[in-house]
Scaffold this active site. Structure first.
Site, mmCIF file in Angstrom:
data_model
loop_
_atom_site.group_PDB
_atom_site.id
_atom_site.type_symbol
_atom_site.label_atom_id
_atom_site.label_comp_id
_atom_site.label_asym_id
_atom_site.label_seq_id
_atom_site.Cartn_x
_atom_site.Cartn_y
_atom_site.Cartn_z
ATOM 1 N N GLY B 46 0.816 -1.210 0.000
ATOM 2 C CA GLY B 46 0.000 0.000 0.000
ATOM 3 C C GLY B 46 0.852 1.263 0.000
ATOM 4 N N ASN B 69 -2.751 -7.499 12.362
ATOM 5 C CA ASN B 69 -1.559 -6.714 12.019
ATOM 6 C C ASN B 69 -1.819 -5.244 12.252
ATOM 7 O OD1 ASN B 69 -1.188 -4.851 9.489
ATOM 8 N ND2 ASN B 69 -2.787 -6.324 8.940
ATOM 9 N N LEU B 73 0.499 0.918 7.241
ATOM 10 C CA LEU B 73 0.831 1.417 5.892
ATOM 11 C C LEU B 73 2.251 1.964 5.764
ATOM 12 C CD1 LEU B 73 -2.287 3.241 4.353
ATOM 13 C CD2 LEU B 73 -1.162 1.159 3.593
ATOM 14 N N CYS B 139 -8.140 0.963 5.042
ATOM 15 C CA CYS B 139 -7.131 0.440 5.963
ATOM 16 C C CYS B 139 -7.522 0.755 7.397
ATOM 17 C CB CYS B 139 -5.740 1.031 5.676
ATOM 18 S SG CYS B 139 -4.497 0.398 6.804
ATOM 19 N N THR B 202 -9.006 -6.089 5.816
ATOM 20 C CA THR B 202 -9.008 -6.733 7.136
ATOM 21 C C THR B 202 -10.139 -6.181 8.008
ATOM 22 O OG1 THR B 202 -7.434 -5.100 7.942
ATOM 23 C CG2 THR B 202 -6.538 -7.183 7.131
ATOM 24 N N THR B 275 -2.649 -13.431 3.754
ATOM 25 C CA THR B 275 -1.967 -14.055 4.893
ATOM 26 C C THR B 275 -1.349 -15.405 4.542
ATOM 27 O OG1 THR B 275 -3.458 -12.890 6.384
ATOM 28 C CG2 THR B 275 -2.326 -14.807 7.285
#
Lengths: 231, 310
Positions: B46, B69, B73, B139, B202, B275
């Protein structure tokens, strides 16, 4: 996939795993170990303890689910090894000291094997282990149980110092280096949680004076002065 | 004869397996392990307009079947990417997707414009490095921008519209599972000229260290990925696929060929694998082989035969 030769407990929660095969790797490098299917998700980064043409050894401490599974391995079991990864220790010059704390002694044994003479300082919180193995590779072994091993080392007596141990101990090594005459080149090997081990995921980030670095590919070995400890 | 090729926004993928942003760097690292030109595509780390140091403190924590996680970024910024990574991207024989994040609307627009300008410059030389932009408005690990844009359709609309105006490159919008109305959000992306939808990012999660009486993460929350989120991702792909005409790039916890088949059956055109790259450094090769084997066993010649059948 490698085949387990032996997996011996050497102290409380500490095991020495030997895997058959002629594996590559230099001082301070690590492998990503995996002996299970999907769970836990991540492989475990474990440094090379020793290796020869026929086998490679890993010393590890049981701290979580992954290492618990490693401890359950028996001879003839299979294990996946990806590596070697990381930059490792450089070839040292002059008079050399190795400082290990707890399970941080693991990468130092292979270093000692490569050197003709090193002074070795090992610190343990509860019980010492593998003293006999280290005695075979040095005539100068100093062991401290329950104290602060870094306090026992005179940094100004050495040209190269290589250290591996808990975060606080590495910070103490850095502090002592900065307070010394800085004659010695001091290297610290840092442990960190990793996901990929090859530099893609950025979860093992280490704060350094010139920005973020990766423990897996820029490290795990760093020069003592370049790391910025935050806690 | 099994045909793995797929198409999204006029771009042909040699197979439906694309490596997800944040798990594959810019491809360089995995390229040392296997031939990444075998892949359908890669979505790069990203990017934000300016370099980003990412989050302090612990960045990863494993959970049952999942991984939290909190990388935040970390990236070298769009200009660095264009200058230092794209020369290698030009040589990659796979679809190359630039994942673009931002803190402000202007960050997103400036970033998209720079990528477009670089694309135009390379095209005059007969070259290409970026095939598609993946707009990340979801994000969960950045305090400003990121998920703030990804929750409300009205806020996201402004970003999608502005970035659409800033670039002619095919555009996929990566949506958050935290969107207030995911279907409404997806329809908006289609209305604003998005060429595809990537979902899901996520899911915001948490881990508490009970002895320290604190979150293990400096940012309190972190992004959950891995097999734990697959059922949720699959349901969301299925829901959205019923309401949009543009293709869906499905992702969330894929670790096997049959997982890919599930996403395709739910309506995805291609999938992203995240992942699983950490669980198996040769995930791409493994999944391609598995997919071919499954299709042989099930007499499926082309994924079009099963796409969106539910």
């Amino acid at each position: 996939m490698g085949k387990v030769v032996s997996n011996v407990q050497v102290a409380e929660q500490v095991y020495l795993l030997r895997v058959e095969g002629n594996y590559e790797g230099s001082m301070g490098q690590f492998y990503m170990l995996r002996a299970w299917g999907h769970y836990p998700l991540l492989s475990r980064p474990i440094s090379i303890f020793n290796k020869d043409d026929e086998s490679i050894e890993f010393l590890y401490q049981v701290v979580g689910e992954g290492t618990t599974l490693l401890a359950s391995l028996r001879p003839e079991d299979t294990i996946q090894l990806d590596g070697p990864y990381g930059n490792g220790f450089p070839i040292p010059e002059g008079r050399v000291a190795l400082i290990g704390g707890g399970i941080g002694i693991a990468p130092l044994y292979y270093v000692a094997q490569q050197m003709t003479h090193t002074d070795i300082y090992l610190g343990f919180s509860k019980e010492a282990y593998l003293q006999d193995a280290f005695r075979e590779v040095t005539s100068s072994l100093h062991i401290n149980v329950g104290g602060y091993i870094v306090d026992d080392v005179d940094f100004e007596q050495y040209d190269t110092i290589m250290a591996c141990g808990p975060h606080m101990m590495m910070r103490a090594v850095q502090t002592k280096y900065l307070q010394s005459n800085r004659q010695a080149k001091v290297y610290i090997s840092l442990e960190n949680r990793m996901a990929c081990g090859i530099g893609a995921c950025l979860v093992c980030s280490v704060s350094c004076l010139d920005g973020r670095k990766k423990a897996c590919t820029d490290g795990p070995v760093f020069e003592a002065q370049e790391v910025t400890f935050h806690d | 004869m099994i045909d793995l090729t797929c198409s999204v926004a006029g771009i042909s993928f040699k197979n439906p397996i694309v490596m997800a942003s944040g798990t594959f760097g810019f491809g360089r690292e995995y390229g040392k392990i296997y031939d990444i030109s075998k892949l359908g595509g890669i979505s790069g780390k990203g990017l934000t307009l300016h370099p980003k140091a990412g989050n302090e403190g612990l960045r990863v924590y494993e959970t049952p079947s999942g991984m939290l996680n909190s990388v935040g970024l970390e990236n070298p910024g769009v200009p660095y990417f264009l200058e230092h990574e794209c020369s290698e991207w030009e040589t990659l024989d796979t679809v190359r997707i630039a994942n673009l994040g931002g803190n402000t609307l202007d960050d997103y627009v400036q970033g998209a414009m720079l990528i477009q300008q670089d694309h135009d410059r390379r095209q005059t030389l007969g070259r290409q490095a970026v095939d598609m932009i993946e707009l990340n408005i979801s994000c969960p690990n950045v305090k400003e921008g990121g998920i703030a844009y990804g929750v409300k359709t009205s806020a996201a609309r402004e970003v999608v519209r502005s970035v659409r105006e800033a670039t002619k490159l095919p555009l996929t919008v990566k949506l958050s599972p935290s969107a207030e109305d995911l279907v409404e959000m997806a329809v908006m992306c289609q209305e604003e000229g998005g060429d595809a939808i990537s979902l899901i990012n996520t899911i915001s999660g948490m881990k508490i260290d009970v002895r320290r009486r604190a979150s293990v993460f400096n940012n309190m929350y972190a992004g959950l990925s891995g097999p734990a989120i697959k059922p949720i991702a699959l349901r969301m792909v299925h829901q959205v696929a019923k309401h949009v005409d543009i293709p869906i790039i499905g992702m969330g916890g894929i670790t096997s060929a049959t997982d890919i088949i599930e996403f395709i059956m739910a309506g995805a055109s291609v999938v992203q694998v995240g992942t699983y790259n950490f669980m198996n450094l040769r995930a791409g090769e493994h999944l391609i082989d598995g997919l071919i084997q499954f299709m042989q066993e099930e007499n499926i010649n082309n994924l079009d035969e099963i796409r969106g059948i539910l």
